[in-house]
Write a protein that holds these residues in place. Structure first.
Motif, PDB file in Angstrom:
ATOM      1  N   GLU B 327       0.865  -1.185   0.000  1.00  0.00           N
ATOM      2  CA  GLU B 327       0.000   0.000   0.000  1.00  0.00           C
ATOM      3  C   GLU B 327       0.904   1.239   0.000  1.00  0.00           C
ATOM      4  OE1 GLU B 327      -3.412  -0.633   0.256  1.00  0.00           O
ATOM      5  OE2 GLU B 327      -3.024  -2.782   0.328  1.00  0.00           O
ATOM      6  N   ASP B 331       2.900   0.574   4.351  1.00  0.00           N
ATOM      7  CA  ASP B 331       1.670  -0.207   4.550  1.00  0.00           C
ATOM      8  C   ASP B 331       1.620  -1.395   3.595  1.00  0.00           C
ATOM      9  OD1 ASP B 331      -0.569   2.616   5.227  1.00  0.00           O
ATOM     10  OD2 ASP B 331       1.123   1.759   6.326  1.00  0.00           O
ATOM     11  N   THR B 333      -0.592  -5.515   2.959  1.00  0.00           N
ATOM     12  CA  THR B 333      -1.431  -6.617   3.438  1.00  0.00           C
ATOM     13  C   THR B 333      -0.892  -7.915   2.861  1.00  0.00           C
ATOM     14  OG1 THR B 333      -2.947  -6.450   1.568  1.00  0.00           O
ATOM     15  CG2 THR B 333      -3.537  -5.246   3.560  1.00  0.00           C
ATOM     16  N   GLU B 379      -1.616  -7.337   8.309  1.00  0.00           N
ATOM     17  CA  GLU B 379      -1.769  -6.002   7.723  1.00  0.00           C
ATOM     18  C   GLU B 379      -0.954  -5.009   8.528  1.00  0.00           C
ATOM     19  OE1 GLU B 379      -5.815  -4.610   6.936  1.00  0.00           O
ATOM     20  OE2 GLU B 379      -5.255  -2.741   7.897  1.00  0.00           O
ATOM     21  N   GLN B 380      -0.291  -4.118   7.817  1.00  0.00           N
ATOM     22  CA  GLN B 380       0.407  -3.038   8.494  1.00  0.00           C
ATOM     23  C   GLN B 380      -0.148  -1.715   7.964  1.00  0.00           C
ATOM     24  OE1 GLN B 380       4.581  -3.188   9.772  1.00  0.00           O
ATOM     25  NE2 GLN B 380       4.956  -1.498   8.368  1.00  0.00           N
ATOM     26  N   THR B 381      -0.668  -0.877   8.882  1.00  0.00           N
ATOM     27  CA  THR B 381      -1.214   0.432   8.501  1.00  0.00           C
ATOM     28  C   THR B 381      -0.633   1.458   9.453  1.00  0.00           C
ATOM     29  OG1 THR B 381      -3.265  -0.693   7.918  1.00  0.00           O
ATOM     30  CG2 THR B 381      -3.344   1.703   8.047  1.00  0.00           C
ATOM     31  N   ASN B 382       0.027   2.456   8.900  1.00  0.00           N
ATOM     32  CA  ASN B 382       0.684   3.472   9.747  1.00  0.00           C
ATOM     33  C   ASN B 382       1.567   2.825  10.798  1.00  0.00           C
ATOM     34  OD1 ASN B 382      -0.640   5.514   8.346  1.00  0.00           O
ATOM     35  ND2 ASN B 382      -2.409   5.410   9.733  1.00  0.00           N
TER      36      ASN B 382
END
Lengths: 288, 777
Positions: B327, B331, B333, B379-382
């Motif tokens: 992402e 970010d 997934t 998942e990695q977000t921020n």
């Protein structure tokens, strides 16, 4: 090298000629059965009444079964005659009648003097709901990244009997936002429980006699109308009712699966086919 | 009683004349491979013996002149003359016969069928198995065994073995004496046995000698090659879906040798460039689909009395997919899912020639089968990481110590006795869920925990010959300890043969068997999700008794013909209850199963030619096979799914010239028994207010699918050079494209006026050509 190419071309031609090979009609002689009848009566203690469907039971290769034109239903509660009803074609409504936990209901259905179908059921206990929590629009991350509405229903299970819990939800919308046009929308409810059975029904094997939180969920979406409430119908099914529902679901899983044993759909009708089941319904209103 | 009989028959003759023992091993002069059941015969006293599974023989003879003849089919006979006045060690090495065509099939055992007390046993030479035309050109030991009488293959294209009405868990499959629990690749399409690594295959369907136990229906013994003791060799092949290579040779010449072989499919390798081409910086897709087998063996002759073997097998199937999406910034997934299953087996064996009459084999064995299913999301977000994973595990693990003795006190007695102890560890299905979302962690394990059990056994048997009468009397006793419950079993075994003429024998047998281990299966075949579970305090051990009578005749020294009738009764066999399945994490497996009875009887006819330019076999079985469970089919007896009334096979191999050979097999069988819906009615859903049809099933397994028949052919072109041999094999599976039904289902079709229900059959395998390249050096 040439011979290998020829071999590959030959193989391709042969394989592509096998169009009707994998799936085709087959003739199998099956036993002929005399005509029969089936009754479906899945009732609750509902003030709006209950429905019954009477159909003929026909051979598998014959034309589709049709509802029976007319039949006569005799209803007894606790061995006392409660009423006689004329049942018409299709799904037929029976007026509501009082039912309490432990009542024994006896049905006798006379189909134009050709057959008399019978069945008996005992009304299950009501559900002791302690608390209900509604969580709206919760994102469940993972494989489908979907939003769900969750219903967490805290109950006290009755240790004296085996209980089978199922929940239905009706979302109540005020279409005009002036209480002049109220719509009820039925939503499919899925049990979210590590001890669940069959996706829609929770058995009390893991928490018999204890307090327990039943969790159900449904896909969350906004149809654009004002949501004013949710009617939660919490059912405690009779054992026959549960066996019918669970065998129906297992049958749908095994359909077309060559490695699954065909599932027998549960039946409890004497002299015929079908199911008679009772559920004790407790309605809970969630105001939004 | 048995001990008294044995002691009496041994003691009385020994007081009459002084006897000495001739003993040693019989091996192939070139390779050093032991020759099993070679015949050693004294032409003066007319006493004889056969070599055992390790090539060891022992023959007690009267003092004096001896004219010893050693014979094994395909080899030159050896004659040794000497005067016997003490116990004498003679290791016999045989040369392959000069008249033998180099490409002819040779037998891997020589004990004459009409003289042996063994019945219901078939030995198929491994070279003959390699000639049987195979699906995709992949030689398959189990598929070749399915072409034998009394052996049913289950569903189309699978490698299951249903022996005399038994189910796959009732077969004890031993690789160098170690049990292998899941013998299938790709859901049963292929077996785990690489024929290049094997020396011999022997299937016992009844008349079990006392040394065997633990399963009701069959013992399948598969032995790996020892490895050439004198020179380095290899063989291999390249096929449509897999390739294989086997190497063998001396570590120390005539002292120690090795054998190693491997096989791997390469569907994922073929797909890799296409996958790589579809990758982008934002999204990567990973696909894994393969299976492999690795066999290895080492053996070391320490001295004439001691020999050590170390063998092992490792195999795995893997199917996996993974998608990684990048992402914004760091970010991402990641999603992955996979199924893998496999076996590990190891055997350390020690042969000890204790004295001229007594031989011992002690083994330490390990076997493990494991099935894993996993799915994960990350998942990695921020820079916040969240993860969910689910893993399902099942399997079985065995640790075994056993010792077996061969004792030859007299020429007409061959005594075997021994003991075994097994520590089983069962993992009958556990699900683990882990989640770390919004800082909240969940780690839960459901299902059944590991279960340990101990199984032990003792046996003794005596194979006796009194002129025309041969008797094998034995007893097998076993015990099983689990969940503080101890099960025991005493199993008598009797087999007899009477020589009506030199080449014509009547045989009879009676055997009882007990089984403490069960396989929960969906009655398909070879699904890796099948569960091995033990007998417990709630699930009693299975047991059976089987009797058989038969006639054996040998024609022209080459054609072995047998007719056999059998009856088998099985008690406490296991089945899933109606509607239950393996993947129900909320309940114990014991709650999903029920026990009942099985009954199987029939007749088998078999003609086999093991050697020569033209060889093969014809088999026919007429059989009935039933089950009865109180909780299934309303307690009524019903036909077992694989109750096939008639089963006929013909397998033929012909060496046309030195370079060209053809092979073919044709089989015909009554279709499998199936359950069909017979009635339908209308019902409705009171919650969702819609009407639909429900089908009512007829009598369980009350109908028969259309008959099964199939022709497989192959042609081989072989060229032999000085030190290198190569062959091209062209084959076709299902040569006349018979649409054999895999299963029957219902469907709705519109005939112009209304919808009607029709029966449809699904067929799996059409005409499939194959080509492979083989080499040997």
């Amino acid at each position: 090298m040439k011979s290998i190419y020829l071999f590959l071309v030959f193989s391709f031609v042969l394989l592509s000629s096998c169009q009707d090979f994998f799936y085709k009609d087959v003739e199998i002689e099956v036993d002929k059965f005399p005509p029969g009848y089936a009754m479906t009566a899945l009732w609750a203690n509902d003030e709006n009444g209950n429905s019954i469907l009477v159909s003929d039971a026909v051979g598998i290769l014959e034309k589709s079964p049709e509802p029976v034109d007319s039949s006569q239903l005799q209803l007894s509660i606790n061995q006392k005659l409660y009423g006689n009803y004329k049942i018409g074609k299709g799904t037929w409504k029976i007026p509501s009648f009082p039912l309490a936990a432990g009542d024994v209901v006896d049905l006798k259905l006379n189909i134009q003097d050709k057959a008399v179908l019978e069945s008996i059921q005992t009304m299950p206990d009501s559900i002791n709901i302690l608390h209900v929590k509604f969580i709206r629009d919760s994102l469940v991350k993972g494989f489908d990244q979907s939003y769900y509405d969750f219903f967490k229903i805290r109950i006290k299970d009755d240790a004296a009997s085996h209980n089978y819990y199922k929940v239905n939800a009706y979302y109540v919308y005020d279409l005009e936002e002036d209480s002049t046009n109220i719509q009820y929308e039925s939503r499919f409810m899925e049990a979210v429980d590590l001890s669940r059975t069959d996706g829609e029904i929770i058995k009390d094997d893991f928490f018999n006699g204890k307090e327990y939180e039943l969790i159900f969920r449904t896909y969350s979406y906004d149809p654009g109308y004002k949501l004013i409430g949710i009617l939660l119908d919490c059912h405690n099914l009779s054992k026959d009712y549960y066996l019918f529902e669970s065998s129906k679901i297992r049958s749908s899983y095994s359909n077309g699966n060559p490695f699954a044993e065909p599932t027998t759909i549960h039946q409890n009708i004497k002299n015929g086919y079908g199911i008679f089941g009772l559920s004790n319904k407790t309605r809970y209103l969630i105001r939004i | 009683m048995l001990a008294a009989v044995i002691l009496f028959t041994i003691f009385i003759p020994t007081i009459q004349a002084q006897r000495f023992t001739v003993h040693g091993t019989v091996t192939d002069q070139k390779s050093g491979e032991q020759l099993i059941a070679a015949s050693i015969f004294d032409m003066i006293s007319l006493d004889g013996a056969n070599s055992n599974n390790y090539g060891f023989y022992s023959l007690s003879l009267k003092q004096g002149k001896i004219k010893l003849k050693c014979a094994y089919v395909g080899y030159e006979e050896k004659l040794i003359e000497f005067v016997l006045n003490k116990d004498t060690l003679i290791n016999i090495q045989l040369n392959q016969g000069l008249t033998l065509q180099e490409v002819e099939i040779v037998s891997s055992r020589e004990e004459r069928i009409e003289r042996s007390t063994r019945m219901s046993t078939i030995d198929v030479p491994i070279e003959q198995i390699k000639k049987v035309p195979a699906l995709f050109g992949e030689v398959d030991v189990l598929k070749a065994l399915q072409l034998l009488p009394g052996v049913n293959g289950g569903s189309e294209g699978t490698s299951g073995l249903y022996v005399r009405g038994g189910s796959p868990d009732q077969n004890l499959i031993l690789l160098d004496g170690t049990p292998v629990y899941n013998v299938y690749h790709l859901g049963g399409i292929f077996s785990v046995f690489n024929a290049d690594a094997l020396k011999n295959v022997s299937l016992t369907k009844g008349g079990f000698p006392a040394r065997y136990g633990g399963r009701l229906s069959s013992i399948l013994e598969i032995n790996m090659k020892e490895g050439n003791m004198t020179s380095f060799h290899g063989e291999g092949g390249i096929g449509i879906i897999s390739s294989r290579l086997a190497l063998e040779g001396p570590i120390v010449k005539n002292k120690a040798s090795f054998m190693i072989s491997g096989r791997r499919t390469y569907l994922d390798v073929i797909a890799a460039p296409f996958l790589a081409a579809s990758q982008t910086d934002e999204e990567k897709v990973d696909l894994g689909l393969h299976f492999y087998d690795l066999n290895a063996k080492m053996n070391w002759i320490i001295n004439p009395k001691h020999r050590l073997y170390l063998s092992g097998y490792l195999g795995e199937d893997l199917f996996s997919t993974g998608i990684e999406s990048k992402e914004v910034g760091t970010d991402y997934t990641k999603t992955d899912a996979g199924i893998d299953w496999g076996n590990i087996t190891t055997a350390l064996r020690w042969n000890y020639n204790i004295n001229p009459k007594l031989f011992a084999n002690t083994s330490l064995n390990y076997s493990k089968y494991q099935f894993n299913f996993r799915a994960g999301y990350e998942e990695q977000t921020n820079k916040q990481k969240e993860a969910i994973s689910a893993v399902y595990l099942s399997g079985i693990e065995d640790y075994t110590l056993k010792t077996d003795f061969d004792y030859a006190p007299l020429p007409n007695h061959s005594v075997k006795f021994g003991s075994q102890i097994i520590r089983h560890r069962y993992n009958p299905g556990a699900s683990q869920f882990k989640s770390n979302v919004f800082g909240s962690a969940i780690d839960t394990t459901l299902g059944d925990a590991s279960l340990w059990a101990t199984e032990s056994s003792l046996y003794a048997e005596d194979d006796m010959r009194f002129g025309s009468l041969g008797l094998n009397l034995g007893v097998h006793t076993s015990g099983f300890y689990v969940q503080q419950k101890f099960f025991t079993s005493l199993q008598p075994r009797i087999a007899a043969r009477y020589l009506l003429r030199n080449d014509f024998t009547v045989k009879a047998s009676f055997a009882t068997m007990t089984q403490y281990i069960n396989l929960l299966t969906n009655e398909g075949a070879g699904l890796p999700s099948d569960l091995w579970v033990p007998s417990t305090k709630n699930i009693q051990p299975q047991n059976s008794w089987q009797s058989a009578v038969g006639l054996v005749k040998v024609f022209k020294e080459d054609y072995e013909c047998s007719v056999e009738a059998y009856y088998k009764k099985m008690n406490r066999v296991l089945s899933y209850k109606e509607g239950a399945s393996f993947f129900e994490g909320n309940s114990s497996w014991e709650d999903r199963v029920t026990q009942g009875e099985g009954e199987a009887y029939g007749m088998e006819f078999f003609v086999q030619k093991k050697k020569g330019k033209f060889n093969g076999w014809i088999g026919y079985t007429l059989s009935w096979n039933y089950r009865q469970f109180d909780e299934i089919n309303s307690g009524n007896k019903y036909r077992f799914r694989y109750d096939r009334r008639h089963d006929f096979e013909i397998v033929a191999n012909y060496q046309i010239t030195k370079t060209w050979a053809i092979s073919g097999s044709w089989q015909y069988a009554t279709g499998n028994a199936i359950t069909l819906p017979l009635l339908k009615y209308q019902t409705f859903d009171p919650f969702n207010f819609y009407n639909f049809e429900i089908e009512i099933q007829g009598e369980k397994n009350g109908y028969t699918m259309p008959h099964y028949h199939r022709l497989d052919l192959s042609v081989e072109y072989r060229q032999k050079r000085k030190k290198f041999e190569e062959a091209w094999v062209f084959g076709v599976y299902n040569a006349y494209a018979r649409a054999n039904p895999f299963f029957i289902t219902t469907d709705r079709e519109y005939d112009g006026r209304e919808y009607k229900t029709v029966f449809k059959q699904v067929a799996l395998l059409p005409l499939i050509p194959n080509i492979s390249y083989q080499f040997k050096f």
